[in-house]
Enzyme design. Structure first.
Site, short mmCIF file in Angstrom:
data_model
loop_
_atom_site.label_atom_id
_atom_site.label_comp_id
_atom_site.label_asym_id
_atom_site.label_seq_id
_atom_site.Cartn_x
_atom_site.Cartn_y
_atom_site.Cartn_z
CB CYS A 11 -66.06 39.88 -1.23
SG CYS A 11 -66.87 38.39 -1.85
CG ASN A 14 -70.53 34.77 -0.35
OD1 ASN A 14 -71.45 34.08 0.06
ND2 ASN A 14 -69.30 34.58 0.08
CB CYS A 16 -64.27 36.11 -6.49
SG CYS A 16 -65.01 35.92 -8.13
NE ARG A 17 -63.36 40.70 -3.87
CZ ARG A 17 -63.78 41.97 -3.82
NH1 ARG A 17 -62.92 42.91 -3.52
NH2 ARG A 17 -65.03 42.27 -4.08
CB SER A 18 -65.99 36.63 1.08
OG SER A 18 -67.16 36.43 0.35
CG ASP A 128 -64.22 42.61 -7.97
OD1 ASP A 128 -64.09 41.44 -8.35
OD2 ASP A 128 -65.28 43.25 -8.03
P1 4NP Z 1 -66.39 38.96 -5.28
O1 4NP Z 1 -66.25 39.26 -6.85
O2 4NP Z 1 -66.97 40.19 -4.64
O3 4NP Z 1 -64.97 38.72 -4.85
O4 4NP Z 1 -67.27 37.75 -5.15
C1 4NP Z 1 -67.30 39.65 -7.65
C2 4NP Z 1 -68.23 38.72 -8.10
C3 4NP Z 1 -69.25 39.11 -8.95
C4 4NP Z 1 -69.34 40.43 -9.37
C5 4NP Z 1 -68.41 41.36 -8.92
C6 4NP Z 1 -67.39 40.97 -8.06
N1 4NP Z 1 -70.37 40.82 -10.26
O5 4NP Z 1 -70.34 41.98 -10.74
O6 4NP Z 1 -71.26 39.99 -10.55
#
Ligand code: 4NP
Length: 164
Positions: A11, A14, A16-18, A128
């Protein structure tokens, strides 16, 4: 002993989703008793959160469904394209970023969108959840449980002999 099948979930951050996908998949693999055959990992295309545990909101939502999300964030590397057997991107932008990691990447079929494995949901991406409310984290887990079950089914179907 043949090497295990290596799956990487990707993702953006790294956190939240992955890492949640990694936790859901590991739990399914353990339930099936086939941990020796499958390795799971996750990575982000961005470097912002390297070394961090998953976001508290993701950890809490996961914990309520029985998943212990405790991996540490890392950034995806070009070498991951060689060392994993299946690389699943959470959304189209993650897929584009993976593509730009390696000029020689030419639509390798082992690199694809996670939602290709969902059978109970129509979504083509795992949204996201970072800037949204708690329902976003539940939606992520709903999609991940669906798609990871699909990944597991495909692995079992194509490795029946080895597993019996
Ligand atoms: P992820 O979510 O890609 O599912 O881990 C996010 C985590 C952090 C951010 C964006 C999406 N950020 O903008 O810091």
């Amino acid at each position: 002993m043949e090497k295990s099948y290596r799956i990487l979930f990707v993702c953006l951050g790294n956190i939240c989703r992955s890492p949640a996908a990694e936790g859901v998949m590991r739990s399914l693999v353990q339930q099936q008793g086939i941990s020796e055959f499958i390795e799971v990992d996750s990575a982000g295309t961005a470097s912002w959160h390297i070394g961090k545990l998953p976001d508290d909101r993701m950890r809490h939502a996961g914990k309520r469904r029985g998943y212990d999300l405790c991996s540490r964030a890392r950034q995806v590397q070009a070498s991951d394209l060689n060392s994993f057997d299946l690389i699943l991107a959470m959304d189209e932008s993650n897929l584009q970023n993976l593509r730009s990691l390696d000029d020689s990447w030419r639509g390798d079929p082992k690199v694809k969108g996670f939602c290709d494995y969902c059978s109970q949901h129509e979504e083509s991406e795992v949204p996201d959840p970072y800037y949204g409310g708690p329902e976003g984290f539940e939606k992520v887990l709903d999609l991940l449980e669906d798609g990871c079950a699909g990944v597991l089914k495909e692995f079992i179907d194509t490795n029946k002999k080895r597993l019996s």
